[in-house]
Design a protein around this motif. Sequence first.
Motif, PDB file in Angstrom:
ATOM      1  N   GLY A 225      28.073   3.409  -6.031  1.00 50.66           N
ATOM      2  CA  GLY A 225      26.830   4.195  -6.170  1.00 50.66           C
ATOM      3  C   GLY A 225      26.614   5.585  -5.356  1.00 50.66           C
ATOM      4  O   GLY A 225      27.760   5.806  -4.654  1.00 50.66           O
ATOM      5  N   ALA A 226      25.838   6.124  -5.427  1.00 52.95           N
ATOM      6  CA  ALA A 226      25.574   7.603  -4.758  1.00 52.95           C
ATOM      7  C   ALA A 226      25.642   7.491  -3.186  1.00 52.95           C
ATOM      8  O   ALA A 226      26.515   8.141  -2.710  1.00 52.95           O
ATOM      9  N   GLY A 227      25.430   6.467  -2.727  1.00 51.32           N
ATOM     10  CA  GLY A 227      25.512   6.325  -1.262  1.00 51.32           C
ATOM     11  C   GLY A 227      26.815   6.061  -0.718  1.00 51.32           C
ATOM     12  O   GLY A 227      27.513   6.477   0.287  1.00 51.32           O
ATOM     13  N   HIS A 228      27.886   4.904  -1.420  1.00 48.36           N
ATOM     14  CA  HIS A 228      29.034   4.523  -1.118  1.00 48.36           C
ATOM     15  C   HIS A 228      29.823   5.895  -1.571  1.00 48.36           C
ATOM     16  O   HIS A 228      31.055   6.036  -0.857  1.00 48.36           O
ATOM     17  N   TYR A 229      29.562   6.629  -2.590  1.00 49.18           N
ATOM     18  CA  TYR A 229      30.322   7.980  -2.982  1.00 49.18           C
ATOM     19  C   TYR A 229      30.344   8.638  -1.871  1.00 49.18           C
ATOM     20  O   TYR A 229      31.496   9.460  -1.222  1.00 49.18           O
ATOM     21  N   GLY A 230      29.151   9.129  -1.440  1.00 50.50           N
ATOM     22  CA  GLY A 230      28.888  10.040  -0.083  1.00 50.50           C
ATOM     23  C   GLY A 230      29.623   9.723   0.998  1.00 50.50           C
ATOM     24  O   GLY A 230      30.421  10.422   1.748  1.00 50.50           O
TER      25      GLY A 230
END
Length: 409
Positions: A255-260
């Motif tokens: 997800g966007a958060g984990h990728y960040g």
Amino acid sequence: MNAAASVPAARAPVSHALAAVALALLLGLQPVSTDVMLPALPLLARELAAPMSAVQLTMAALILAFGIAQLVWGPVADRVGRRPVLLAGLALYTAASAGAALAADVGTLVAWRALQGVALAAAVVVARAMLRDLYEPHEGARVMALALSGLGLIAIASPTLGGWVAGAAGWRATLAVVGLAGAATLAFVVLRLPETIVQKNPQATAPGPLLAAWAGIARHRVFVAWALLTSCTYGGLFTILAGSSFVYMDRFGLGAGHYGLAMATGSLAYLGGTVVCRRWILRHGLSRSVRRAALFTLAGGLGTAAAALAGVESVWAYLLPQWLFCFGHGIHQPCGQAGAVGPFPRSAGAASALAGFVLAFTAFCIGQWLGVVLGADVRPYALTVAFWAAATTLVAWTLVRRLPEVPHR
């Protein structure tokens, strides 16, 4: 003419700490401009129904405009001073960020991002020129390494913040965050940063002298070696920045958060590189420091390629080599940026601009390449990282190795 008018004005005192903070904020706008947006790229593509080539152009247009505009801002900063260019550039950056956040289609977004790149160029080219205003190359590299440690913290926070903001409020909100960063940096310059140039060059923007200066800079073997080093190492980093979201999010389902968070760990490795850089410069000097760092760069590139060619289906197989590459990048960049402008105290702006243009043009070409080859197959991404790692290593072990070592007492 009044005799006093021919005497260069005294430079306002700037401590190492203030210089490092200023450099970190100004140079930090570059990762803010790119990294905060990284988790938002897949969301942007879906919401605007934009093809991969158009999405990559939102990054590539910023980088190309950034490179070309440096050729203008650098000589202007040599002629009129550093502060006026910074104030104009940062105000334009903030306005362009607001325009990008309100863009109704991908074409308009690309246009605003290009204008953002023009403005970003003012901050970055002046930051590098200020370093030469204040310090000789060896001392400047240590201050730059300290500044890039601060930039590393910004780079750690940027994708993490971008992932959280994109997940919570969408891709437009990430551009609002970018605009706030520009406004905060503008306030810092207004309140704290004095003019650093001692003697302005009234001929800096005259076409004849400017072309002659660029020709002389471009032929200088010290400039060539360091500018190629910074361009090659940034080429690998830009490949990671522009391509990893589609690998980690679309291929491995982050997800966007984990990728960040994944990208933030790479920034942490970069921060470690800048800390080691300060120690290695004192012990080994610039040239030997980057030759040592090239071992980490090469290991990172080859590790990424090996994972892709072996068909390994694990985020860790790509993340661990990314850490190695980013660690090496944290050593190459401060040495390369200080080294490229070192021989040119009277035309630091022009030298900084030319080095920045080479770097940005390299990144633009990579963005165009990735727009064509990125897809379900991770091998083009991995092999591109490996290519730039090998190129960085080759430059470090040949062109940089042949340079006379700067004393590092």
